[in-house]
Motif scaffolding. Structure first.
Motif, mmCIF file in Angstrom:
data_model
loop_
_atom_site.group_PDB
_atom_site.id
_atom_site.type_symbol
_atom_site.label_atom_id
_atom_site.label_comp_id
_atom_site.label_asym_id
_atom_site.label_seq_id
_atom_site.Cartn_x
_atom_site.Cartn_y
_atom_site.Cartn_z
ATOM 1 N N ALA A 97 0.808 -1.040 -0.071
ATOM 2 C CA ALA A 97 -0.044 0.060 0.017
ATOM 3 C C ALA A 97 0.822 1.319 0.037
ATOM 4 O O ALA A 97 2.284 1.418 -0.110
ATOM 5 C CB ALA A 97 -0.869 0.092 1.234
ATOM 6 N N GLY A 98 0.187 2.480 0.105
ATOM 7 C CA GLY A 98 1.202 3.600 0.290
ATOM 8 C C GLY A 98 1.366 4.173 -1.074
ATOM 9 O O GLY A 98 0.682 4.392 -1.890
ATOM 10 N N THR A 99 2.626 4.327 -1.405
ATOM 11 C CA THR A 99 3.014 5.033 -2.725
ATOM 12 C C THR A 99 3.155 4.431 -3.780
ATOM 13 O O THR A 99 3.292 4.441 -4.875
ATOM 14 C CB THR A 99 4.301 5.598 -2.645
ATOM 15 N N TYR A 100 2.654 2.817 -3.697
ATOM 16 C CA TYR A 100 2.963 1.893 -4.691
ATOM 17 C C TYR A 100 1.834 1.963 -5.648
ATOM 18 O O TYR A 100 0.627 2.117 -5.429
ATOM 19 C CB TYR A 100 3.112 0.502 -4.099
ATOM 20 N N GLU A 101 2.044 1.834 -7.045
ATOM 21 C CA GLU A 101 1.240 1.600 -8.101
ATOM 22 C C GLU A 101 0.122 0.584 -8.055
ATOM 23 O O GLU A 101 0.591 -0.541 -7.608
ATOM 24 C CB GLU A 101 1.683 1.680 -9.446
#
Lengths: 113, 110
Positions: A97-101
């Motif tokens: 999760a977070g900044t991942y595509e």
């Protein structure tokens, strides 16, 4: 790599019927998501999973169920379909999760009449 | 409540003109912001994310925390830029799940 696949592409259900939307990813991603998109609206998160055996509710989980028995598969179950569930459903996956595509499937257009 | 607002449902510009797609968010902390794009008959895909500070297909977006905005810009529009564009927000309060704007349909006129 096929990426994220969804079946079926289209489906018409009668009120009260049930169905399962299938989602499979071949990228070995931990995270998988189910969204719905109503006309003119943004995507709303239904359920998500952080790994096999772990699922959690999103913003709009009522009327749906999910399971995640393998890393690859994340089916969405509609029980007792209602007209309010008429929508386009997208499955997505990401490594974390977070900044991942997030990588999306092609979508399933569901109509409940 | 966290929210992402894209005030324009439709934006139409001529080829070669500058493009700006607006995105405003409501979140008091440090957000992660993204632009996703869906071209006709293609899947939704990531265009860019603010943490990368990159330019993709000539598009850039700058996070303005004072104005809580993350507008997408391109100096010279091309016809192949016609698509639906979605702004999305992620943060620790949303368990890092994406909160989406309603989208802007961009049409580039020849």
């Amino acid at each position: 790599n096929a990426g994220v696949t969804q079946t079926p592409k289209f489906r018409i259900l009668k009120i009260g019927q049930s169905m399962t939307l299938q989602c499979t990813q071949d990228m070995n991603h931990n995270y998988m998501y189910w969204y719905r998109q109503d006309p003119g609206m943004g995507l709303k998160l239904i359920y998500y999973s952080v790994g096999a055996g772990i699922t959690d509710k999103g913003e709009v989980p009522n009327g749906y169920n999910v399971s995640r028995s393998t890393t690859e598969d994340f089916p969405l179950r509609l029980e007792l379909a209602a007209p309010s569930q008429t929508s386009v459903y997208f499955c997505a996956s990401s490594p974390y999760a977070g900044t991942y595509e997030q990588y999306f499937g092609p979508g399933t257009r569901l109509t409940v009449t | 409540a966290q929210r992402v607002t894209q005030p324009e449902k439709l934006l139409s510009v001529f080829k070669g003109a500058p493009v700006e797609l607006k995105c405003n968010y409501s979140y008091s902390g440090s957000p992660e912001l993204f632009w996703y794009v869906q071209y006709s008959r293609q899947r939704l895909q990531l265009l860019l994310r603010h943490i990368s500070r990159e330019s993709i297909k000539g598009f850039t977006a700058d996070l303005n925390k004072g104005e809580t905005s993350f507008h997408l810009k391109k100096p010279f529009a091309q016809e192949e830029d016609s698509a639906m564009y979605y702004c999305a927000l992620s943060n620790k309060d949303s368990n890092y799940q994406l909160i989406w704007g309603a989208g802007t349909k961009l049409i580039i006129k020849p």
